[in-house]
Design a protein around this motif. Sequence first.
Motif, PDB file in Angstrom:
ATOM      1  N   ILE A  42       0.856  -1.191   0.000  1.00 31.47           N
ATOM      2  CA  ILE A  42       0.000   0.000   0.000  1.00 31.47           C
ATOM      3  C   ILE A  42       0.890   1.238   0.000  1.00 31.47           C
ATOM      4  CG2 ILE A  42      -1.863   1.223   1.177  1.00 31.47           C
ATOM      5  CD1 ILE A  42      -2.715  -1.460   2.396  1.00 31.47           C
ATOM      6  N   HIS A 100      -4.628   4.681   3.515  1.00 33.33           N
ATOM      7  CA  HIS A 100      -3.922   3.507   4.060  1.00 33.33           C
ATOM      8  C   HIS A 100      -4.818   2.622   4.919  1.00 33.33           C
ATOM      9  CE1 HIS A 100       0.427   5.364   3.745  1.00 33.33           C
ATOM     10  NE2 HIS A 100      -0.177   5.245   2.584  1.00 33.33           N
ATOM     11  N   THR A 154      -1.652   8.814   2.288  1.00 36.93           N
ATOM     12  CA  THR A 154      -1.848   8.368   3.668  1.00 36.93           C
ATOM     13  C   THR A 154      -3.330   8.202   4.031  1.00 36.93           C
ATOM     14  OG1 THR A 154       0.201   9.400   4.371  1.00 36.93           O
ATOM     15  CG2 THR A 154      -1.419   8.981   6.081  1.00 36.93           C
ATOM     16  N   THR A 163      -6.014  -1.064   3.918  1.00 37.75           N
ATOM     17  CA  THR A 163      -5.537  -2.132   4.812  1.00 37.75           C
ATOM     18  C   THR A 163      -6.689  -3.030   5.226  1.00 37.75           C
ATOM     19  OG1 THR A 163      -3.682  -0.837   5.664  1.00 37.75           O
ATOM     20  CG2 THR A 163      -4.535  -2.581   7.101  1.00 37.75           C
ATOM     21  N   CYS A 172       2.494  -1.843   4.311  1.00 34.15           N
ATOM     22  CA  CYS A 172       1.862  -0.534   4.253  1.00 34.15           C
ATOM     23  C   CYS A 172       2.866   0.567   4.570  1.00 34.15           C
ATOM     24  CB  CYS A 172       0.704  -0.486   5.263  1.00 34.15           C
ATOM     25  SG  CYS A 172      -0.181   1.089   5.272  1.00 34.15           S
TER      26      CYS A 172
END
Lengths: 339, 339, 339, 339
Positions: free
Chosen positions: D73, D80, D77, D84, D96
């Motif tokens: 990933i 994320h 931001t 996830t 990530c």
Amino acid sequence: MGKKLKIGIIGAGRIGKLHSENIVNNFKDIEIKAIADIFADKIEDWARSIGIQNIYEDYHDILNDEEIEAVLICSSTNTHARITIEAANRGKHIFCEKPIDFDVNKIKEALNVVNKAGVKFQIGFNRRFDHNFKKVHELVKSGKIGEPHIIKVTSRDPQAPPIDYVKVSGGMFIDMTIHDFDMVRYLSDSEVEEVYTNAAVLVDPQIGEVGDVDTAIISLKFKNGAIGVIDNSRSAAYGYDQRVEVFGSLGAVTVSNDTETTAVLHTVDGILSDNPKYFFLERYKDSFIEEMREFFDSIINDTETPVTGIDGLKPVLIGMAAKKSYEENKPIRLDEITV
Amino acid sequence: MGKKLKIGIIGAGRIGKLHSENIVNNFKDIEIKAIADIFADKIEDWARSIGIQNIYEDYHDILNDEEIEAVLICSSTNTHARITIEAANRGKHIFCEKPIDFDVNKIKEALNVVNKAGVKFQIGFNRRFDHNFKKVHELVKSGKIGEPHIIKVTSRDPQAPPIDYVKVSGGMFIDMTIHDFDMVRYLSDSEVEEVYTNAAVLVDPQIGEVGDVDTAIISLKFKNGAIGVIDNSRSAAYGYDQRVEVFGSLGAVTVSNDTETTAVLHTVDGILSDNPKYFFLERYKDSFIEEMREFFDSIINDTETPVTGIDGLKPVLIGMAAKKSYEENKPIRLDEITV
Amino acid sequence: MGKKLKIGIIGAGRIGKLHSENIVNNFKDIEIKAIADIFADKIEDWARSIGIQNIYEDYHDILNDEEIEAVLICSSTNTHARITIEAANRGKHIFCEKPIDFDVNKIKEALNVVNKAGVKFQIGFNRRFDHNFKKVHELVKSGKIGEPHIIKVTSRDPQAPPIDYVKVSGGMFIDMTIHDFDMVRYLSDSEVEEVYTNAAVLVDPQIGEVGDVDTAIISLKFKNGAIGVIDNSRSAAYGYDQRVEVFGSLGAVTVSNDTETTAVLHTVDGILSDNPKYFFLERYKDSFIEEMREFFDSIINDTETPVTGIDGLKPVLIGMAAKKSYEENKPIRLDEITV
Amino acid sequence: MGKKLKIGIIGAGRIGKLHSENIVNNFKDIEIKAIADIFADKIEDWARSIGIQNIYEDYHDILNDEEIEAVLICSSTNTHARITIEAANRGKHIFCEKPIDFDVNKIKEALNVVNKAGVKFQIGFNRRFDHNFKKVHELVKSGKIGEPHIIKVTSRDPQAPPIDYVKVSGGMFIDMTIHDFDMVRYLSDSEVEEVYTNAAVLVDPQIGEVGDVDTAIISLKFKNGAIGVIDNSRSAAYGYDQRVEVFGSLGAVTVSNDTETTAVLHTVDGILSDNPKYFFLERYKDSFIEEMREFFDSIINDTETPVTGIDGLKPVLIGMAAKKSYEENKPIRLDEITV
């Protein structure tokens, strides 16, 4: 992205494998179309794993492939001159590992054919592409240290090679110091005119028994008036020691060894730093990639290679002079080396 | 506190003054009872200011003083041998600046008299007392680097001396490299057997015109099998470069230059550190005190001096061999030096 | 050479003896006319051996001597303020060891008297005269690193003092960090406005039991906007760690530790250098001489001393703020320190 | 050679491209089956050039591909946490980039899902895989410096980011110091309990105007009793300054910056060395490969990843505490951070 440059690798020993993997991992525009090795069956798995499709026992299969524009000659030294001649005659560009040969006449003959064929020819003096030495060269060229007066090379291996290797390698001056002879030519931007060798057998008496030395201080005179010195040992307990220094009228430039880390341990016993990187595969890792980059660039842009045929010949001549100087215990002029 | 040891200083030039002040400031148990200089009137103020009461024009006045047990010979080189002989005959212990003489026969004669007289004799090779080189010596002695294989000395002055000095100094090998010849003997704990000199005039053509060189690489063979090299320049733009390295079977020991501070300036232009300390007065400041300490100790404790007569003779012989090697362009064995 | 400046030493402990010997060995124009110590009989032999004629039990005998123009106060801390006042009232110039007192009011009172008397007053922050830190200061002043943004001091002793000393020393911030508080003032050329202390007892639980700490990180805000940090330990296994760094808008300047030699041992175990010089007597040897030189110069030339009364007061205030910050676990402004 | 592990890359900005190329060049057993980016058309040429066949606009196309076992990933931001969660729910292993989110609750929610799904999860704190810091960690673990007392990190960027980036990055403590918070956790092998921030706007007033700082000293307390400090600047004129030091009961370990070469230029102006490597892409080049190696190894060998979910959460919490400490000018305990 245009057509890929197709190349062939001749000889898949340690250095042939190293170049192959470096090319696969770093040069997307280069295709290793074929590789040849007298033990073709033993390298098959490895070659397939990095995507090389054609694996030959006979390197002529590479030379006969019209699509292949360039070859890397990574076979044993005694085959370099012959394969160079054959490859040049087929119009292939050539990257050849050092030395071209132990015999100066054979080197000259090979370079003659290369010249007539008009193919690119580069010799594998990878250390010229090392980040540290390249920077020294640049600083010398920049004039920042003025006129070079003293060129110094310290070059010590971490351990002596097997005695069977010493017997056939041409001796320390040809198998090891040859890199340093190239380095002083590179850094001085001049030619060695005279050599005096002070050498000894201090590491291993067996080395002396087969007629070689293991420790040496080689004093040099250059055409431009500068003087120089190389010191060698086959065995430095603390690791591969590769330093140079050029001292000139306005200053000096030095390089110290590369280390794995900059970590420093401070204890009651003292302040402890890393040893130099273990040996040439670790120390000169990137230089092997850079020499390839410049070889391919010279083909693609049709420019001169950065390490030419004469650069392959001269260090062998200096090595022969160094050996003769040791045997006769007197300085030897390069022009005394008749072959 | 017992009776002070009374000494006399002969010659109050730069080095005579330096020793005098060092003694006054550092050795409470030593009394400089008298100093002699051919220009006695010019040194009077200075001598009084540090508490020396007796100032003579004629050094015999010192030799005739029965209370004076030891003399420092700091006059010009051509007087060293003669005064040594006279002083020894009067039973004075002697500290003599280097070299004893330019003439090997005169050196031998002087040392003969010293031996017969049984007086202490120390020669002013102060660098043996330098903190860095002493540590190298200790580490070599300790066995931590195993058997010494290669001894290297880099010794470069910050600027060439006046040409009038070069004319009378005995030449670079005698006035400058002599310290390095002593250093390799000290560090190798062996004797030089053979010398090959590779030298040039690169700093100042005037130096060549008066028959000297200003840049040199001197290759050495030692009795214990080790080999060595000294490199010299009369003019290092970045300052007084004084490094040594001893490489052996188990490792190496190196020293870098001393600097005034450890301050490092980090800017966009790079990471900038101090140049080496300017010249020998700064660099070897403490060594001049230490050599005195050991000289006085050897008198007080009746032990051998740390730098003996033979240590005064040998470097001159090596210097002569180095010069001969340069003139004839061939290696010269020390036993070829006949005088 | 004119008339010698006559001085008196009050207190002949370690630091009093150190200053006395430094003066005798380095300043020919200064005469130590008298020394006073409550154990006068115990110092007599030593004092005579360096040529001090008058040895008193009572320091008033020094203050009463009209020929004596200056005094060095090297007695125990609790006497500094009182003797300063008495000496100032007698018109003596004063060099006073740090700290002036543990009590800010007493310090202020003493400085008041000094000011009114118009005598020279210098406080013994010797580190300002250290070659390394002086160079940092010069580089900061030169503007080469631009405006200072971050001031860092690492200051670690080689071993913790005896617990009996810790009990009476005023604690780590007053007996040890006080030098670092002076250093950040010196290097920043500004004043500390606020302090936050992060500290712990990690070296020796006994230190905690008597109410002190042995490990600390002290965060600082300066009037000029810069920020800073000091880290301390009472016990660094590898020796006396004394480094500073000033980081600014155009770069940074750092200093590393001084070592006895530059020798480096290279073996299979790594690359080993010297530990830092053992402790303050070795590390700051020359700074003790330099601070004297500048004290005497300020008297002779009637100029301001390089470390004034306010320089004696401020670090004590910062130390008190640091302690309060630790106790209350919050940042403390200097102007909160009321006394 | 078995079946290749097939992975997908989500986000092809600078870091996504970097990972992709590193994987293609270094991991023959890993196949990047697909890459997704909201500007899919802009990355097509690049993706094809390194041999990625499937290029999607919508990352769900990757999540829906059952052959793909793991995803990286590398998107912005703010996506994320969401990606996830989705990826974990599809059973994909996840690498990530940091931070997982600016919102602690979202981080916790994402980690919850990851835990329940039982997939591998690694956060991109690449500096743990840097050769220097890894060595420091090893030396600390080895016990050679005893119990850690002080952990120090110097982390300064070569130049401040664009002001538009500062506005959305979460601020210096989250976008830059977060790496240092991870580093102190890694090196101390403990948890940060309390933070005190001393910070300022010294580089660029614009940074202050958008509510951020550009210079900071952050004081830390660890659960194991050790203390620590981080110093940061957005702009170091001499380059990317990345040093750490761990000081303990038996000694210390330090690392200095990496440089391009070891070349040193000696001239009358001083002794000049290379600046640090320019910025994180150069300095941490190999660490980006090593973190991938360990991520793939943890999948292949079914072992724990070297940087887990908690390692992703904690530095964000410390960053929040650091910010709060700065705003309130007092030390903040981590357990005060409620979200």
